[in-house]
Enzyme design. Structure first.
Site, PDB file in Angstrom:
ATOM      1  N   HIS A  31       0.854  -1.191   0.000  1.00 53.87           N
ATOM      2  CA  HIS A  31       0.000   0.000   0.000  1.00 53.87           C
ATOM      3  C   HIS A  31       0.885   1.234   0.000  1.00 53.87           C
ATOM      4  O   HIS A  31       1.939   1.244   0.640  1.00 53.87           O
ATOM      5  CB  HIS A  31      -0.911   0.010   1.248  1.00 53.87           C
ATOM      6  CG  HIS A  31      -2.088   0.902   1.107  1.00 53.87           C
ATOM      7  ND1 HIS A  31      -2.025   2.252   1.348  1.00 53.87           N
ATOM      8  CD2 HIS A  31      -3.362   0.641   0.728  1.00 53.87           C
ATOM      9  CE1 HIS A  31      -3.209   2.781   1.125  1.00 53.87           C
ATOM     10  NE2 HIS A  31      -4.042   1.832   0.746  1.00 53.87           N
ATOM     11  N   ASP A  91      -7.828  -5.378   0.063  1.00 54.16           N
ATOM     12  CA  ASP A  91      -8.301  -6.224  -1.035  1.00 54.16           C
ATOM     13  C   ASP A  91      -7.918  -7.695  -0.892  1.00 54.16           C
ATOM     14  O   ASP A  91      -8.402  -8.525  -1.659  1.00 54.16           O
ATOM     15  CB  ASP A  91      -7.751  -5.698  -2.367  1.00 54.16           C
ATOM     16  CG  ASP A  91      -8.429  -4.402  -2.756  1.00 54.16           C
ATOM     17  OD1 ASP A  91      -9.643  -4.297  -2.533  1.00 54.16           O
ATOM     18  OD2 ASP A  91      -7.748  -3.503  -3.265  1.00 54.16           O
TER      19      ASP A  91
HETATM   20  N1  COA Z   1       3.946  -7.829  -4.179  1.00 53.21           N
HETATM   21  C1  COA Z   1       5.278  -7.827  -4.298  1.00 53.21           C
HETATM   22  N2  COA Z   1       6.025  -6.730  -4.158  1.00 53.21           N
HETATM   23  C2  COA Z   1       5.411  -5.590  -3.907  1.00 53.21           C
HETATM   24  C3  COA Z   1       4.028  -5.513  -3.769  1.00 53.21           C
HETATM   25  C4  COA Z   1       3.277  -6.684  -3.925  1.00 53.21           C
HETATM   26  N3  COA Z   1       1.956  -6.692  -3.822  1.00 53.21           N
HETATM   27  N4  COA Z   1       3.680  -4.235  -3.539  1.00 53.21           N
HETATM   28  C5  COA Z   1       4.809  -3.538  -3.524  1.00 53.21           C
HETATM   29  N5  COA Z   1       5.865  -4.347  -3.749  1.00 53.21           N
HETATM   30  C6  COA Z   1       7.267  -3.948  -3.824  1.00 53.21           C
HETATM   31  C7  COA Z   1       7.576  -3.348  -5.189  1.00 53.21           C
HETATM   32  O1  COA Z   1       7.964  -4.332  -6.117  1.00 53.21           O
HETATM   33  C8  COA Z   1       8.662  -2.377  -4.842  1.00 53.21           C
HETATM   34  O2  COA Z   1       9.866  -3.127  -4.670  1.00 53.21           O
HETATM   35  P1  COA Z   1      11.296  -2.485  -5.032  1.00 53.21           P
HETATM   36  O3  COA Z   1      11.447  -1.321  -4.085  1.00 53.21           O
HETATM   37  O4  COA Z   1      12.235  -3.593  -4.778  1.00 53.21           O
HETATM   38  O5  COA Z   1      11.199  -2.074  -6.463  1.00 53.21           O
HETATM   39  C9  COA Z   1       8.272  -1.852  -3.486  1.00 53.21           C
HETATM   40  O6  COA Z   1       7.482  -2.889  -2.889  1.00 53.21           O
HETATM   41  C10 COA Z   1       7.453  -0.572  -3.541  1.00 53.21           C
HETATM   42  O7  COA Z   1       6.320  -0.825  -4.374  1.00 53.21           O
HETATM   43  P2  COA Z   1       5.571   0.258  -5.239  1.00 53.21           P
HETATM   44  O8  COA Z   1       4.703  -0.431  -6.239  1.00 53.21           O
HETATM   45  O9  COA Z   1       6.564   1.247  -5.752  1.00 53.21           O
HETATM   46  O10 COA Z   1       4.693   0.925  -4.120  1.00 53.21           O
HETATM   47  P3  COA Z   1       3.541   1.933  -4.375  1.00 53.21           P
HETATM   48  O11 COA Z   1       3.323   2.624  -3.092  1.00 53.21           O
HETATM   49  O12 COA Z   1       3.756   2.758  -5.577  1.00 53.21           O
HETATM   50  O13 COA Z   1       2.302   0.979  -4.749  1.00 53.21           O
HETATM   51  C11 COA Z   1       0.500  -0.512  -4.625  1.00 53.21           C
HETATM   52  C12 COA Z   1       1.333   0.558  -3.885  1.00 53.21           C
HETATM   53  C13 COA Z   1      -0.750  -0.793  -3.832  1.00 53.21           C
HETATM   54  C14 COA Z   1       0.094  -0.007  -6.021  1.00 53.21           C
HETATM   55  C15 COA Z   1       1.360  -1.801  -4.755  1.00 53.21           C
HETATM   56  O14 COA Z   1       1.693  -2.256  -3.472  1.00 53.21           O
HETATM   57  C16 COA Z   1       0.644  -2.887  -5.552  1.00 53.21           C
HETATM   58  O15 COA Z   1       0.696  -2.871  -6.790  1.00 53.21           O
HETATM   59  N6  COA Z   1       0.020  -3.872  -4.844  1.00 53.21           N
HETATM   60  C17 COA Z   1      -0.719  -4.929  -5.510  1.00 53.21           C
HETATM   61  C18 COA Z   1      -2.079  -4.435  -5.996  1.00 53.21           C
HETATM   62  C19 COA Z   1      -3.005  -4.118  -4.850  1.00 53.21           C
HETATM   63  O16 COA Z   1      -3.156  -4.899  -3.913  1.00 53.21           O
HETATM   64  N7  COA Z   1      -3.680  -2.961  -4.943  1.00 53.21           N
HETATM   65  C20 COA Z   1      -4.690  -2.567  -3.977  1.00 53.21           C
HETATM   66  C21 COA Z   1      -4.225  -1.453  -3.113  1.00 53.21           C
HETATM   67  S1  COA Z   1      -5.404  -1.054  -1.877  1.00 53.21           S
END
Ligand code: COA
Length: 376
Positions: free
Chosen positions: A260, A313
């Protein structure tokens, strides 16, 4: 004056707000200062909607009046039902909901220069009618009649009733009520921001809600619970969870329902939903909850230290499907709850409104000649 461009406005406050608060380090979410745990334990969605919109918990008489107003406005006009019937049954329920809410506004006057009372009445009408629209589309697209809501049922129970044309088990209705409380607001997310931008133009609440619905329909906002459910189904058995998830982690695939932008610990909503997912799956004997728990264990072993925890979720899809809600209605159920938050933000925006008009960083050319079409 030149400003630094911040993609996605990350970390940039766009309004002062008293509607909700998130502390991502402590895993705390509050509506008007009250924790969602407290509300999920003691409140109802209707009372929570009142709290968000009015800023305080209602007195008994205020609440009686609010509930009574709900039952006066929740029925859909026949023309709206006819309109929903005309929508393609293969279309997405979020699109049907957005179209119907925009159309419902056309039946009610005035649409501009609303008094505060007229605006609040429009907000109440939208909150009350949203579950009816979702249920009507679901039933009509399957060629079934749409049952009108029942006055003695609350909003969550009525939604389940309308979806199946059968009064729900009170425990199921209460669990959905809790889900709605948990999704009712979440600070300045994309759909809330979209709603505030539209509200700042003095567009009416129907336009605000339909714009916010458009923002919520995108896969980066609503929808990760559908992906989480698909993952559990692909995993198939609790024993397969470890090798499957470890393979995903090895291949750097994102795990749906984890991580998140704000929470760096477990999302407080996920904790509550996990409990209800467990109770429902135990009742039905569905092994999907055990698959989710095994998957959660493996992901947490690898990622908890990095601050990647289950979000709302991860378990909500299990709860919804155990309640018999079809997968493409998961995001509309989110919307049934979130309209309360969007409209509370609209009311707040209008207390001290200034139209949103940000700037841009122009990166195109200047002083280009106009070339006639036959010379291009
Ligand atoms: N599974 C594996 N790795 C994850 C992850 C997940 N669900 N969520 C984040 N990470 C990792 C990323 O790969 C990244 O790793 P790195 O630093 O080695 O590159 C790091 O954690 C930061 O992730 P990032 O996507 O940049 O964080 P964000 O704050 O931009 O994104 C979300 C937040 C929610 C978009 C992201 O966690 C995600 O895509 N989750 C899955 C979809 C989801 O559950 N969405 C509902 C949100 S309520």
């Amino acid at each position: 004056m030149a400003h630094e461009l911040i993609p996605g406005l990350e970390g940039i406050p766009i309004a002062e707000s008293q509607v909700s608060f998130v502390d991502g380090q402590r895993g705390r979410l509050e509506y008007r200062g009250i924790s969602v745990e407290d509300l999920a334990e003691n409140s109802t969605f209707e009372e929570t909607a009142f709290l968000l919109m009015y800023g305080h918990l209602p007195s008994q008489s205020e609440f009686d009046e609010f509930n009574n107003d709900f039952t006066q406005v929740f029925r859909l006009k026949y023309q709206v039902v006819d309109l929903i019937k005309c929508l393609p049954e293969t279309g997405h329920p979020m699109d049907a909901l957005q179209a119907a809410i925009a159309a419902i506004g056309m039946f009610y006057q005035p649409r501009s220069n609303l008094t505060e009372a007229q605006r609040r009445q429009a907000c109440l009408r939208i909150i009350a009618k949203t579950p009816c629209v979702v249920a009507a589309f679901e039933r009509l697209r399957h060629g079934e009649d749409w049952p009108v809501p029942l006055k003695h049922l609350g909003l969550a129970a009525n939604f389940l009733y309308m979806m199946k044309h059968q009064e729900p088990d009170p425990l199921d209705a209460r669990i959905l009520d809790v889900c709605l409380i948990l999704h009712a607001d979440h600070t300045m997310n994309a759909s809330t921001f979209a709603g505030r931008v539209v509200g700042s133009t003095l567009a009416d609440p129907y336009c605000v809600a339909s714009s916010a619905l458009g923002a919520l329909s995108g896969p980066l906002h609503g929808g990760a619970n559908e992906d989480a459910m698909a993952l559990f189904e692909t995993i198939g058995t609790p024993e397969n969870a470890r090798p499957y998830i470890e393979d995903m982690i090895k291949n750097k695939k994102k795990i749906p329902g984890f991580g998140h932008r704000v929470y760096k610990t477990i999302d407080p909503r996920a904790k509550i939903l996990k409990k209800h997912a467990e109770a429902l799956a135990n009742k039905s004997g569905n092994p999907i909850y055990q698959i989710a728990v095994e998957a959660e264990k493996v992901v947490s072993e690898h990622y908890a230290e990095k601050g990647i925890w289950p979000n709302v979720d991860f378990f909500s899809g299990i709860v919804y499907s155990e309640l018999g809600i079809p997968r493409d209605c998961f995001t509309p159920v989110f919307a049934i709850a979130r309209v309360a938050g969007w409209l509370a933000h609209l009311l707040e925006q209008l207390q001290d409104n200034r139209i949103f008009r940000p700037t841009q960083k122009y990166t195109g050319p200047h002083d280009q000649p106009y070339v006639a079409v036959n010379e291009r």
